[in-house]
Structures are given as structure tokens and as C-alpha cells.
Design an enzyme around this catalytic site. Sequence first.
Site, PDB file in Angstrom:
ATOM      1  CG  ASP A  53      23.673  79.777 134.920  1.00 37.86           C
ATOM      2  OD1 ASP A  53      23.677  80.700 134.073  1.00 37.86           O
ATOM      3  OD2 ASP A  53      23.179  79.901 136.052  1.00 37.86           O
ATOM      4  CB  SER A  54      22.770  80.760 129.312  1.00 40.90           C
ATOM      5  OG  SER A  54      24.122  80.911 128.909  1.00 40.90           O
ATOM      6  CG  ASP A  92      27.295  81.577 135.135  1.00 38.92           C
ATOM      7  OD1 ASP A  92      27.682  82.590 135.748  1.00 38.92           O
ATOM      8  OD2 ASP A  92      26.535  81.623 134.150  1.00 38.92           O
ATOM      9  CE  LYS A 121      27.819  85.401 134.586  1.00 36.39           C
ATOM     10  NZ  LYS A 121      26.491  85.044 135.114  1.00 36.39           N
ATOM     11  CD  GLU A 123      22.244  84.464 138.235  1.00 36.18           C
ATOM     12  OE1 GLU A 123      21.154  84.491 138.851  1.00 36.18           O
ATOM     13  OE2 GLU A 123      22.387  83.959 137.109  1.00 36.18           O
ATOM     14  CD  GLU A 190      20.618  88.760 132.129  1.00 35.82           C
ATOM     15  OE1 GLU A 190      21.494  88.177 132.796  1.00 35.82           O
ATOM     16  OE2 GLU A 190      19.814  88.163 131.386  1.00 35.82           O
TER      17      GLU A 190
HETATM   18  O1  KIV Z   1      24.657  82.306 131.752  1.00 35.21           O
HETATM   19  C1  KIV Z   1      24.741  83.290 131.000  1.00 35.21           C
HETATM   20  O2  KIV Z   1      24.696  83.190 129.755  1.00 35.21           O
HETATM   21  C2  KIV Z   1      24.876  84.612 131.610  1.00 35.21           C
HETATM   22  C3  KIV Z   1      24.802  85.804 130.696  1.00 35.21           C
HETATM   23  C4  KIV Z   1      23.387  86.126 130.422  1.00 35.21           C
HETATM   24  C5  KIV Z   1      25.549  86.973 131.226  1.00 35.21           C
HETATM   25  O3  KIV Z   1      24.985  84.745 132.779  1.00 35.21           O
END
Ligand code: KIV
Length: 272
Positions: A53-54, A92, A121, A123, A190
Site C-alpha cells: 500500500d506504499s 497489502d 499482508k 498490519e 519494520e
Molecule cells: O507497503 C509497503 O511497502 C510495505 C513495506 C514497507 C514492507 O508494507
Amino acid sequence: MPAERSHRPAKVRLRHLQEAKEAGRTFSMLTSYDALSAQVFEEAGIDVLLVGDSAGTTVLGYDSTVHTTHQDMLTFTGAVSRAVRRPLVVADLAFGTYQVDAAEAVRHGVELLRAGAEAVKLEGGAARADTVRALVDAGIPVMGHLGFTPQSVNALSGHRVQGRDHAAADSLAEDAQALQEAGAFAVVLELVPSEVAGRITEFLEIPTIGIGAGPDCDGQVLVWQDMAGLSGFEGRFVRRFADLRGELLRAASDYRTAVESREYPTAEHSFE
Ligand code: KIV
């Protein structure tokens, strides 16, 4: 192109990450949000592509991942998964798509898998254990994410190393254990002190994947624009492997080589 090795599977599956941990081999993960970068990273031998999600910050120009939507994730996941065959593709779950209840998490997880992801993924630790269990029960593999969790940037008062004191480190370890017990197949750590990440990596049966968590994790991940010198981000844990564009293929291969040979990260990229 670096020499191929006999343990490199034609298609990376969850079990290959587990086998890598058990054999003491580190593996590499990079973010990817588009077909071309995904192809370059596959050619470079990266084992896992994270449609992170970055993308909200690196591609869409937002100031945090809180703004990345589920629709954004479906679009980027489709682009990446259509472009590659070998790497494991992990997507994500966007902020707000798994926090309300487990049923919503499963519905969004199903849509990410239909878009082409092979795992999702999310959090959070013990508080998300039931959600992880529901996803896993539905046949959706889950990667956890602990330490600095970017979707909680507001609650965490900014980008800060997590788990520095004993109580916080113990709580991180308990969260990692809870994710493992709930069925997660790996956990991203992280911005965690090296010593804490090393301890968690040692007692967990599933692989850890570090970003600013020192050299002792089972795998390493970076945001690709940071890794290749596109973003200009200068965090301590980042090594710039290139100054991009024509250098992109060379950069990803060097990154992969450095991770696999444990030449990166070293103490200078790690937290005491
Ligand atoms: O979204 C992302 O890029 C991440 C990484 C920082 C692991 O979750």
C-alpha cells in the site's frame, strides 16, 4: 545475470520461504506496483513481490498509506501479477478493509486473490489474530507486519523505531507469536532494533522479513524506489543500489545478490 542455484524453484511458493528459513538462506522481497518493474525484478531473481500500500505514497503522491484504497490495491495487484510467473505475489490489505470485522477482511482478501495475489499482508499483532485465522481458514495465506506499521502512522506519532524498551520488545515478541499461532506464514518486522528482530527470528518457526530490522531476519524487503535511488529517501536502513532508470536491472540484481550473500544489511544500516 547472477549464477542460478539449484535451490531456486521455478515458482516460489510459501513452502520455499519456510525451507529457506530452515536452511539458513536469506530471501529477497521488493515492492512492485506495475508490470515493468515487476518484470525487471523477476529477471533479477527477487523471490517475493509485495504490492504494497506504499503505492499510495510512491506512485499516487499521498503523504501516508492511510489514503491507499482497496481499488488502488486491486489495480496494482493485477498489473504486477499479470507480468510475472516465478515470484510469490503478496498484496497489502488497504487501511480500513480488515479492521471492522473478519468477514470484511475475507471479502477483501478474496478480491485481492482474484486480482492475482497469492497471499495478503496486514498490519498488527494479537489484536488481528482472529482476522488472520479467518483469512487462513478461507484459504488466503497471510503475511503479518509488526514494528512500525505505516497505516498507524498517526497513532504511532510518526516514523519511529518500535520495541526499543523491554516491555515493548516483549510485546512485539508476543504479537509475533500470536500471528504465527493464528496461521500467518511470515512476518514483516519494520523499524525494529536488530537485537529484538534477531530474537524474534530465532524463536519464530515462520520466516521474518526485515525492513530497518537488521541483518538477522530470514528475508529482507525494501520499497523499490528507495532501493534504486528514485525516491530520494535517505533513511538509515536504506542502501541505494543505483541512481535508477538505465541502472534499474543492475540495481535489482545487486540487491538480490547482497541480500542472499548476507552482505547487506550490515551494522551500519541497523539499530542498536
Ligand atoms: O507497503 C509497503 O511497502 C510495505 C513495506 C514497507 C514492507 O508494507
